[in-house]
Design a protein around this motif. Structure first.
Motif, mmCIF file in Angstrom:
data_model
loop_
_atom_site.group_PDB
_atom_site.id
_atom_site.type_symbol
_atom_site.label_atom_id
_atom_site.label_comp_id
_atom_site.label_asym_id
_atom_site.label_seq_id
_atom_site.Cartn_x
_atom_site.Cartn_y
_atom_site.Cartn_z
ATOM 1 N N ARG A 256 47.376 48.549 34.752
ATOM 2 C CA ARG A 256 47.236 47.526 35.779
ATOM 3 C C ARG A 256 45.801 47.008 35.903
ATOM 4 N N ASP A 259 45.057 43.358 35.782
ATOM 5 C CA ASP A 259 45.105 42.534 37.009
ATOM 6 C C ASP A 259 43.715 42.445 37.635
ATOM 7 N N ASP A 260 43.006 43.574 37.659
ATOM 8 C CA ASP A 260 41.644 43.557 38.235
ATOM 9 C C ASP A 260 40.733 42.643 37.415
ATOM 10 N N ALA A 262 41.693 40.048 35.690
ATOM 11 C CA ALA A 262 42.090 38.654 35.961
ATOM 12 C C ALA A 262 41.534 38.194 37.313
ATOM 13 N N LYS A 263 41.528 39.094 38.295
ATOM 14 C CA LYS A 263 40.989 38.733 39.624
ATOM 15 C C LYS A 263 39.484 38.480 39.529
ATOM 16 N N ASN A 284 36.012 44.123 35.492
ATOM 17 C CA ASN A 284 36.272 43.958 36.936
ATOM 18 C C ASN A 284 35.008 43.736 37.750
ATOM 19 N N ASP A 328 44.288 42.167 46.527
ATOM 20 C CA ASP A 328 45.305 41.453 45.753
ATOM 21 C C ASP A 328 44.856 40.007 45.501
ATOM 22 N N ASP A 329 45.721 39.244 44.839
ATOM 23 C CA ASP A 329 45.353 37.867 44.469
ATOM 24 C C ASP A 329 45.001 37.019 45.681
#
Ligand SMILES: Cc1ncc(COP(=O)(O)O)c(C=O)c1O
Length: 345
Positions: A256, A259-260, A262-263, A284, A328-329
């Protein structure tokens, strides 16, 4: 922001709280006295992490700093020398521990993000003998914290391994965030493991465990590490409740990390037009360089805090944002809006 909005904490990926699943794993962990080697959950975690990196053994330690310092004491005798970059966590944030506890002399090369020039490092090595401090080990940081979460390419690490071998040196990896490098570059953890004599890896950064790091190495080194850890006061008893969080993190929180990343890329994209991005974002961490901004780092942090966003100040004109499990996003987009409003004014 309304009064009810919680703070958005982008200071570090260490601020995460255990998830419900992780707490459940902790609550139901089998435990024993780990100083006697009798905690089954710690033993399982150590075996699991050793296997992930293709090493013989691993040792659970309370912090990444202690794991680094135990490892360094395994490879550099008192009075001898460690080479690392000037921004390395080992020489920046570990409060002189290598000198204070290990009697280790550290010499640094200039930090340029996460870049390492193996030829420059080779040129720094001092030979064995009684006339100069003998170099015993090289340490690198993957990913590089003050280097904006940059990833050292596998080819560079292989070159450093050659430098170490040619000079009879040990190669240590501060792999607090090696999971992020693995996910960003698609390099198997065992491929990293194969290059290092000793590693420290953290469960309490991006992986979301509340506590815990491991020293990784040969069975012989880890046997000695157990002794050094006890001497440093790091022998824990029913540590299985913590190791259970680590095992849960390994099972659920590595993949996961995309996701970090991408953020972090979204945050970077939002602030880039203001000319404050220090380097390209790979993982990140979003490093900010405010040398051309009307706001200095403290000014930006104070303005952001007033709007409910926490960021880290690293220097007068240097700051960073870090993404993690607990943002989160939607939260990241709110933070991006807040920061761009501040930077625009
Ligand atoms: C690269 C790196 N190494 C080591 C550490 C030390 O970890 P700890 O805070 O658990 O001592 C950190 C902490 O942020 C880090 O970023």
């Amino acid at each position: 922001m309304t009064v009810a909005d919680p703070l958005i904490d982008l200071r570090s990926d260490t601020v995460t709280r255990p998830t419900a699943g992780m707490r459940e794993a902790m609550a139901t962990a089998e435990v024993g006295d780990d100083v006697y080697g009798e905690d089954p959950t710690v033993n399982a975690l150590e075996a699991e992490v050793a296997a992930l990196f293709g090493h013989e053994a691993a040792l659970f330690a309370p912090t990444g700093s202690m794991a680094n310092q135990i490892a360094l004491q395994l490879v550099v005798p008192p009075g001898d020398e460690l080479l690392c970059d000037a921004d390395a966590h080992i020489v920046t944030y570990e409060i002189g521990a290598a000198a204070a506890y290990g009697g280790i002399s550290s010499r640094t090369w200039p930090a340029v993000g996460a870049d390492v020039d193996p030829d420059l490092v080779a040129g720094m090595v001092r030979p064995d003998g009684y006339f100069a401090v003998p170099t015993r080990a090289i340490a690198v940081e993957q990913t590089h914290n003050r280097g904006g979460g940059g990833v050292i390419p596998l080819a560079t690490l292989r070159e450093l391994r050659r430098v170490a071998d040619a000079n009879g040196l040990a190669l240590h990896c501060d792999g607090a965030r090696i999971w992020h490098a693995h996910v960003a570059d698609g390099v198997p953890l065992a491929a990293y493991g194969a290059l290092f004599d000793t590693m420290s890896v953290c469960l309490s950064k991006g992986l979301g465990a509340p506590v815990g790091s491991l020293v990784v190495g040969s069975a012989e080194k880890i046997e000695r590490a157990r002794f050094v850890r006890k001497r440093m006061g790091g022998g824990m008893r029913q540590a299985g409740v913590l190791a259970a969080a680590g095992r849960y993190a390994l099972a659920h929180h590595i993949q996961r990390l995309v996701d970090d990343h991408a953020k972090a890329a979204r945050l970077a994209e939002a602030v880039a037009p203001f000319g404050v991005l220090a380097t390209a974002v790979r993982t990140n961490i979003v490093p900010l360089d405010l040398t051309k901004s009307p706001l200095d780092a403290r000014g930006l942090a104070a303005a952001a805090r007033a709007e409910g966003v926490l960021i880290s100040v690293l220097g007068p004109r240097s700051a960073r944002l870090v993404t993690h499990l607990d943002v989160d996003d939607t939260t990241v987009d709110r933070a991006a809006t807040t920061l761009t409003q501040i930077l625009r004014n």
